[in-house]
Design a protein around this motif. Structure first.
Motif, short mmCIF file in Angstrom:
data_model
loop_
_atom_site.label_atom_id
_atom_site.label_comp_id
_atom_site.label_asym_id
_atom_site.label_seq_id
_atom_site.Cartn_x
_atom_site.Cartn_y
_atom_site.Cartn_z
N ARG A 1 -42.68 60.62 90.10
CA ARG A 1 -43.21 60.51 91.46
C ARG A 1 -44.70 60.25 91.40
O ARG A 1 -45.29 60.18 90.33
CB ARG A 1 -42.93 61.81 92.24
CG ARG A 1 -41.45 62.05 92.48
CD ARG A 1 -41.10 63.53 92.63
NE ARG A 1 -41.90 64.20 93.65
CZ ARG A 1 -41.87 65.52 93.85
NH1 ARG A 1 -41.10 66.28 93.09
NH2 ARG A 1 -42.61 66.05 94.80
N TRP B 1 -48.67 60.42 93.95
CA TRP B 1 -49.33 60.93 95.14
C TRP B 1 -48.96 60.08 96.35
O TRP B 1 -48.96 58.86 96.29
CB TRP B 1 -50.84 60.92 94.97
CG TRP B 1 -51.39 62.01 94.11
CD1 TRP B 1 -51.82 61.90 92.83
CD2 TRP B 1 -51.59 63.37 94.47
NE1 TRP B 1 -52.27 63.11 92.36
CE2 TRP B 1 -52.15 64.04 93.35
CE3 TRP B 1 -51.35 64.11 95.64
CZ2 TRP B 1 -52.46 65.39 93.36
CZ3 TRP B 1 -51.68 65.46 95.66
CH2 TRP B 1 -52.22 66.09 94.53
N THR B 2 -48.63 60.73 97.46
CA THR B 2 -48.34 60.07 98.72
C THR B 2 -49.11 60.80 99.82
O THR B 2 -49.58 61.93 99.60
CB THR B 2 -46.84 60.11 99.04
OG1 THR B 2 -46.43 61.49 99.21
CG2 THR B 2 -46.02 59.47 97.92
N PRO B 3 -49.24 60.21 101.01
CA PRO B 3 -49.90 60.94 102.10
C PRO B 3 -49.26 62.29 102.39
O PRO B 3 -49.95 63.27 102.68
CB PRO B 3 -49.76 59.98 103.29
CG PRO B 3 -49.72 58.63 102.66
CD PRO B 3 -48.95 58.81 101.39
N THR B 4 -47.93 62.34 102.28
CA THR B 4 -47.23 63.62 102.50
C THR B 4 -47.61 64.63 101.43
O THR B 4 -47.85 65.81 101.72
CB THR B 4 -45.71 63.40 102.49
OG1 THR B 4 -45.35 62.49 103.53
CG2 THR B 4 -44.98 64.73 102.71
N ALA B 5 -47.66 64.18 100.18
CA ALA B 5 -48.02 65.07 99.09
C ALA B 5 -49.45 65.60 99.26
O ALA B 5 -49.71 66.78 99.02
CB ALA B 5 -47.88 64.35 97.74
N ALA C 1 -51.04 65.98 102.06
CA ALA C 1 -51.04 66.94 103.18
C ALA C 1 -50.48 68.30 102.74
O ALA C 1 -51.04 69.35 103.08
CB ALA C 1 -50.21 66.39 104.34
N LEU C 2 -49.40 68.27 101.97
CA LEU C 2 -48.82 69.53 101.48
C LEU C 2 -49.79 70.25 100.54
O LEU C 2 -49.92 71.48 100.57
CB LEU C 2 -47.50 69.24 100.75
CG LEU C 2 -46.33 68.80 101.62
CD1 LEU C 2 -45.14 68.42 100.74
CD2 LEU C 2 -45.93 69.93 102.59
#
Length: 346
Positions: A309, A311-315, A317-318
């Protein structure tokens, strides 16, 4: 008891210079209960198992820090020799005296509590690193950031030597935090070194031993190894294989061996630095924490890569939410316990 009676008792004690260690121990009711000492060790172990709040801070909060430092610094080659030679009947008195001098019962009770807590909590933490690395390392980031914020208020970087020490601490932690795991690897010499350095940090208020392991890229490896070792030992009575216990046990023994060496060498060096260049040493240590903020981010990226996986915007934010939770935990602890009083480490 009235003040007059307290004073009389104090005068009587002062006049009797022959009061032995056993009697002195009975005069400390809060500390003479080994169950209480064990539980304080559990609290210290819980702090040491996660980056952020240190076991030394908990020792300060629970009122045993001075006793802990006194016991550790009382250990010497001569006293160790006396204890070892205690197997001979004519040397047992010397052995008992050496054990009393280093407050051995206190160290054993406290150590058992620390070990129990670390073994339990690191299993949970390792599972979190493996399954939810973003939330786990985000929580660590918050713990570290809040600890740095709290401790920075106690440090004055107002002279060139202090500024130089702070820069050195920040640069060291920031650089090492980047690719430490890939650079250092996971051999036994590295494990011994990590044990020696991290245990020295564990006894300093504000500096977490686990944070040192995160900086060195050894935290996930050591928590996983310890969990595997415990699982292997627990499986032995039901016919589990011995090989995994031996393989992981070698690593655990190497770490513990390094920790013992560090406790009685590196820890003394740190204490010497605090005694002779206190302000600069504290500036270095706090800057080390600030520089270490890179470590949770780097470890998260490495763990996500292993899971296929990224880094994503969701990651992100979490990670941020978990960091806020971790920071709030440290700030609440500081609010009600004044953990920032670093002057008490003297």
């Amino acid at each position: 008891m009235s003040r007059e009676r307290d004073g009389s008792a104090g005068d009587a004690l002062e006049s009797d210079g022959d009061v032995d260690a056993d009697v002195e121990a009975t005069l400390r009711p809060a500390e003479s209960s080994w169950v209480v000492i064990f539980l304080k060790g559990v609290c210290m172990g819980a702090a040491d198992a996660v980056p952020g709040v240190s076991g030394g801070t908990i020792a300060l909060i629970t009122g045993i820090y001075e006793r802990l430092i006194g016991a550790i610094t009382a250990v010497s080659i001569g006293r160790i020799r006396d204890v070892v030679l205690g197997v001979f009947p004519d040397r047992r008195d010397d052995a008992y005296e050496a054990l009393r001098a280093v407050d051995a019962a206190f160290l054993v009770a406290l150590g058992l509590g620390i070990a129990t807590s670390i073994v339990t909590i690191t299993r949970v933490v390792h599972a979190g690193i493996e399954s939810v690395p973003v939330l786990t390392f985000g929580f660590f980031f918050g713990l570290i950031a809040a600890s740095a914020w709290v401790l920075f208020s106690e440090v004055e970087v107002d002279t060139p030597p202090r500024a130089a020490a702070a820069v050195a601490g920040f640069v060291l932690a920031f650089v090492v935090s980047g690719r430490a795991a890939a650079t250092l690897g996971q051999g036994l010499p590295v494990t011994v070194f990590a044990g020696a350095i991290s245990v020295s940090a564990m006894i300093l208020p504000g500096i977490s031993g686990s944070l040192i392991l995160v900086i060195l890229g050894q935290y996930g490896y050591m928590t996983g190894t310890l969990s595997s070792f415990v699982d292997g030992v627990l499986a032995l009575p039901t016919g589990g294989p011995l090989a995994p216990v031996v393989d992981t046990g070698v690593v655990v023994v190497a770490f513990v061996g390094g920790a013992v060496v560090g406790l009685f060498t590196v820890a003394h060096a740190v204490r010497w630095a605090l005694d002779h260049a206190r302000a600069a040493t504290l500036a270095f240590l706090v800057a080390l924490i600030v520089g270490a903020l890179r470590a949770p981010i780097a470890r998260t990226g490495e763990q996500l890569a292993e899971l296929g996986r990224a880094w994503t915007p969701t990651a992100v934010a979490l990670f941020a939410v978990a960091a806020v939770v971790g920071a709030a935990a440290v700030l609440l602890l500081e609010r009600y316990t004044d953990i920032a009083e670093m002057d008490e480490v003297a």
